[in-house]
Write an enzyme that holds these catalytic residues in place. Sequence first.
Site, mmCIF file in Angstrom:
data_model
loop_
_atom_site.group_PDB
_atom_site.id
_atom_site.type_symbol
_atom_site.label_atom_id
_atom_site.label_comp_id
_atom_site.label_asym_id
_atom_site.label_seq_id
_atom_site.Cartn_x
_atom_site.Cartn_y
_atom_site.Cartn_z
ATOM 1 N N GLU A 1 65.068 -77.714 80.229
ATOM 2 C CA GLU A 1 63.844 -77.877 79.444
ATOM 3 C C GLU A 1 63.763 -79.292 78.878
ATOM 4 O OE1 GLU A 1 61.748 -75.687 75.558
ATOM 5 O OE2 GLU A 1 63.881 -75.412 75.974
ATOM 6 N N LYS B 1 55.148 -73.592 79.034
ATOM 7 C CA LYS B 1 55.949 -72.616 78.295
ATOM 8 C C LYS B 1 55.029 -71.657 77.549
ATOM 9 C CE LYS B 1 59.924 -72.494 75.096
ATOM 10 N NZ LYS B 1 60.895 -73.355 74.360
ATOM 11 N N CYS C 1 63.049 -71.470 78.717
ATOM 12 C CA CYS C 1 63.864 -71.081 77.559
ATOM 13 C C CYS C 1 63.391 -69.790 76.885
ATOM 14 C CB CYS C 1 63.940 -72.232 76.560
ATOM 15 S SG CYS C 1 65.416 -72.165 75.500
#
Length: 556
Positions: free
Chosen positions: A41, A116, A152
Amino acid sequence: MKITIAQLNPIIGDITGNTEKILTAAKNAAKTGSRLLLTPELSLSGYPPRDLLLDPCFVETMQSHLQQLAAELPPNIAVLVGTVDLNSKASITGGKTLFNSIALLDNNQIKQIFHKRLLPTYDVFDEHRYFEPGGESNFFNLDNLKIGVTICEDLWNDEQFWGKRSYTANPIADLAEIAVDLIVNLSASPYSVNKHKVRQEMLHHCATRFQIPIIYANQIGGNDDLIFDGCSVAYNRAGEMVFRGAAFEEDLAEIEFEEQQKDLLKANIASIANNENEEMFSALVLGVRDYAKKCGFKKVVLGLSGGIDSSLVAAIAAEALGAENVLGVLMPSPYSSDHSITDALKLAESLGMKTQTLPIGDLMQDYDKTLAEMFTGTAFGLAEENIQSRIRGNLLMAVSNKFGHLLLSTGNKSEMAVGYCTLYGDMNGGLAAIADVPKTRVYKICRWLNDFQGREIIPENVITKAPSAELKPGQKDQDSLPEYEVLDDILNRLIHNHESPTQIVAAGHDAATVERVARLVKIAEFKRRQAPPGLKVTDRAFGTGWRMPVASRRGC
């Protein structure tokens, strides 16, 4: 299809250097016939970039380097790169101007951008400050493979595993519904003790529940107070671990997806620490090494008292930077015991580090003379005791300034919690190496270190003698504090478990002791606010994730 996992250690903000790391990893992976490279990330900026993201120039630089990286990649490998993307609708919707994103680079082009979906805002995370959440499932087709992309936190919302949902969406379940062949998760997940076990259990659960193989690629390195442990991992459709990357080290590892079976084949499973003490020591070594390196320091200095805290910090520093780059300063006072000096010198000899002795008796007398008239008629107390600590702090800062050494402060978490430390004295420093390590854990790590090395690194007398600040004759820590076993259990319940004093008393602790400890934690907040950054190794540290007010009254 061969897939390479690049477990990288970026420097936050060094976009040029981070780009070179990714390019080098891609070239090496391409040489082995890998078709896809995974990076963590925000691998282009390093995680967490924090308010660097508010600088338009920083964002523009990331975008230009992403274009440059795409153009320079070998033509036969696709790369997933952590970056940011502009939110073109922000001015219309009122949302944030950026997305936390993954870019797919292939055939020297930026093919797709994935956003994300789940943005954490708890503990050390504050992603809603910068990012707009993505709203769509992320996937791409590479050759004959349909690959789902998560970033994540997108992985951390399975209601069956956690017993609840923290967000409305479950990106993993959404990818299962569209029948992806493989899920990749690109992460920058900060370390805390045993966290890798939770990740592994969660990934095992997801792979088993949805019968989809999962590859998890994690960042490593120390960035300010945060440490990233790597430990990238992969599970096949049956939920079996088929790969694990190195802990606390950069790694470039290959795993193969067998297209007919639509599953990951077994690859290397790196060994990890056998116990929590080894794990925490490794994390602290990495944290000190990277903090010094990334801030431009080659050498460190610390006060060497002959006590257990400074002994552990010296051992960590010697392992991190080499003993030849660690200077221990002994600053004995008239109250210092003979064993304080001999224990400190014995430790230095066992580590092979340099020492310098600067007695402070004459300086103490000078302070006494200067303050004599003003202090007339008052009893010797904390003010005089703290002067000794502040003399030592000034001397250490002078050494740091003169020679360009990073000053490591040596206070532990138990002391930081209850304020058993002196502002502008032993709290001086650029980095608090063990500020998140409770006193009882300090002893355990020291004993483990001696056992692990097969020799006495930390002198036995340091471990067995009663701890003392030695600021007055015969002083012991337990003159002012409960026994550390009692104190640390109360602090763990209060700080980590969020138990009330009533609950802690019900667990068997003395009511007056609990009330006193709770009060000490509260009134020491002003000290912690002025402390140097402390390396985070537990799930509740006095750092960026601790947001207590200073001027307040405890409500219960």
